[in-house]
Enzyme design. Structure first.
Site, PDB file in Angstrom:
ATOM      1  N   THR A  17      12.505   2.716 -27.538  1.00 22.77           N
ATOM      2  CA  THR A  17      11.727   2.611 -26.304  1.00 22.77           C
ATOM      3  C   THR A  17      12.623   2.842 -25.096  1.00 22.77           C
ATOM      4  OG1 THR A  17      12.157   0.251 -26.180  1.00 22.77           O
ATOM      5  CG2 THR A  17      10.139   0.929 -27.314  1.00 22.77           C
ATOM      6  N   CYS A  18      11.986   2.957 -23.947  1.00 25.69           N
ATOM      7  CA  CYS A  18      12.677   3.125 -22.673  1.00 25.69           C
ATOM      8  C   CYS A  18      13.711   2.031 -22.511  1.00 25.69           C
ATOM      9  CB  CYS A  18      11.666   3.044 -21.534  1.00 25.69           C
ATOM     10  SG  CYS A  18      12.390   2.846 -19.912  1.00 25.69           S
ATOM     11  N   PRO A  19      14.923   2.276 -22.074  1.00 20.86           N
ATOM     12  CA  PRO A  19      15.431   3.585 -21.679  1.00 20.86           C
ATOM     13  C   PRO A  19      16.290   4.233 -22.766  1.00 20.86           C
ATOM     14  CG  PRO A  19      16.876   1.900 -20.855  1.00 20.86           C
ATOM     15  CD  PRO A  19      15.874   1.215 -21.747  1.00 20.86           C
ATOM     16  N   ASP A  44       8.311   7.597 -27.353  1.00 13.63           N
ATOM     17  CA  ASP A  44       8.053   6.624 -26.299  1.00 13.63           C
ATOM     18  C   ASP A  44       7.284   7.269 -25.147  1.00 13.63           C
ATOM     19  OD1 ASP A  44       8.352   4.182 -24.783  1.00 13.63           O
ATOM     20  OD2 ASP A  44       9.889   5.237 -23.626  1.00 13.63           O
TER      21      ASP A  44
END
Lengths: 80, 133
Positions: A17-19, A44
């Site tokens: 997922t981010c980042p 994502d």
């Protein structure tokens, strides 16, 4: 159109997922030469929007975003 | 813009992760970042806390992160380590809290560049925008 892009390097960040994907991409960008085409694979949703923002700000070239069944391919050309 | 000086005074996982995410991306983008971990923000970096995953959590987002841990959501410690290889990111531990807890720097995960007091932090933060978390 996008089918014609053949990346020099592929970064597989699917599942992160981010980042995470952006960090992986930045790490790769710092290692390669200018004018390298990188394919970033990400599942994502947030990164799909955030990565182009970063690319724009950093002055690299966003080539294309291609949607696959369960991930996206973001194609970037480095400028420096 | 000469960078960010981030004071991390909370050990809540949501805040620690947010600091790590923002700080890491900024540093990887060549913006200097200095994180000063103090109060419970420093406790989150204790080896024991990190190994057990026993973090303070404020609410739903924190629980979701704990459940998603691993590949999906990289823990702040790994993220900071990765970012330090990519850009100008420095992490400092608060001396006062370390003394208060009877710890030394080896009791914390290996992300720290050093130990600072308040005046040391203020000096390093002089030319930076300060974010207090």
């Amino acid at each position: 159109m996008s089918e014609s892009i053949s990346p020099d390097v592929t970064v597989d960040s699917r599942g992160a997922t981010c980042p995470g994907p952006l960090m992986d991409l930045i790490g790769k960008i710092k290692k390669v030469d200018p004018d390298t085409v990188i394919e970033l694979q990400t599942s994502d949703n947030g990164s799909k929007g955030d990565v182009p923002e970063w690319i724009d700000e950093a002055g690299h070239e966003m080539l294309d975003v291609v949607e696959h069944d369960d991930y996206w391919s973001l194609y970037v050309r480095t400028t420096k | 813009m000469t960078g960010y000086a981030i004071v991390l005074a909370s050990g809540e996982l949501e805040r620690v992760q947010a600091v790590s995410m923002i700080g890491s991306i900024a540093a990887a983008s060549d913006t200097p970042v200095q994180v000063f971990a103090t109060m419970n923000g420093l406790t989150a970096f204790e080896k024991e806390t990190v190994e057990s995953g026993d973090f303070d959590v404020a609410g739903e987002a924190g629980y979701a992160m704990l459940e998603a841990e691993g590949d999906q959501v990289p823990l702040f410690t790994e993220q900071l380590q990765q970012a330090k290889e990519l850009g100008p990111l420095e992490v400092y531990a608060c001396e006062m809290v370390m003394d208060l807890m009877g710890n030394d720097i080896d009791d914390y995960v290996d992300v720290f560049d050093g130990v600072l007091g308040v005046s040391g932090f203020l000096q390093k933060a002089q030319d930076k925008q300060v974010l207090f978390v």
